[in-house]
Write an enzyme that holds these catalytic residues in place. Structure first.
Site, mmCIF file in Angstrom:
data_model
loop_
_atom_site.group_PDB
_atom_site.id
_atom_site.type_symbol
_atom_site.label_atom_id
_atom_site.label_comp_id
_atom_site.label_asym_id
_atom_site.label_seq_id
_atom_site.Cartn_x
_atom_site.Cartn_y
_atom_site.Cartn_z
ATOM 1 C CB CYS A 196 1.994 4.549 6.762
ATOM 2 S SG CYS A 196 0.355 4.683 7.468
ATOM 3 C CB CYS A 251 -5.938 3.558 4.374
ATOM 4 S SG CYS A 251 -4.253 4.067 3.951
#
Length: 147
Positions: free
Chosen positions: A36, A106
Site C-alpha cells: 500500500c 496500518c
C-alpha cells in the site's frame, strides 16, 4: 461524501500526537508495507529504568496509518518496555474506535515498528535479544511474520 473514519481516527490524522524527529532517540525502527506504500519511522527515548520517556514518529500513508502511529505513541509513552510490548494492533484499533477492515494493516505496521524499535534498543544497549523475544512470545504467542 461521508468519511469511512470515525471522529477519533480523524482527530489523530488531522492533529497527530508526537509527530516529528527525536534527536536523542536510542531506539529507531523503519517499517513499511510495500503493498500500500505506507511507511513509518518510529523513534523512542528509553531511560535506564526501561521506561519510554519520549517518542516521535514520521509516517507516510493514509489517514489510518497516521492515526495508528499517533495513537500508538500516545498509548506507549511513559510505559515500561514490558508494558509497551503488550500493546498489539487490536489495542490500537480499539483505542481508535475502529478502522475499516481494509485498514487494519496500518495498526499492524505500528505494532511492528514498536517491536523493531525495541529490538534496536536491545541490540544497541547490549541487552539480550532473547529476553525481548521471550517477552513478545509471552504476551503475543506464536505469530506469523507480518513483513
Amino acid at each position: 461524501m461521508k468519511s469511512p473514519y470515525n471522529d477519533t481516527v480523524m482527530d489523530h490524522f488531522m492533529n497527530p500526537r508526537n509527530m516529528g524527529d527525536l534527536e536523542d532517540a536510542n531506539a529507531v525502527a523503519e517499517v513499511g508495507n510495500p503493498a500500500c506504500g505506507d511507511m513509518m519511522r518510529l523513534m523512542l527515548k528509553i531511560n535506564d529504568d526501561g521506561v519510554i520517556e519520549d517518542i516521535k514518529f514520521k509516517t507516510f500513508g493514509c489517514a489510518a496509518a497516521i492515526a495508528s502511529s499517533s495513537m500508538t505513541s500516545e498509548i506507549i509513552k511513559g510505559k515500561t518496555i514490558e508494558e509497551a510490548i503488550q500493546v498489539g494492533n487490536n489495542d490500537i484499533v480499539s483505542a481508535l474506535g475502529g478502522v475499516p477492515e481494509v485498514k487494519v494493516h496500518c495498526s499492524i505496521m505500528a505494532e511492528e515498528a514498536l517491536e523493531d524499535a525495541l529490538k534496536d534498543y536491545y541490540t544497541k544497549t547490549g541487552k539480550n535479544l532473547d529476553d525481548l523475544n521471550a517477552m513478545i512470545h509471552k504476551y503475543k504467542g506464536d505469530r506469523p511474520e507480518h513483513h
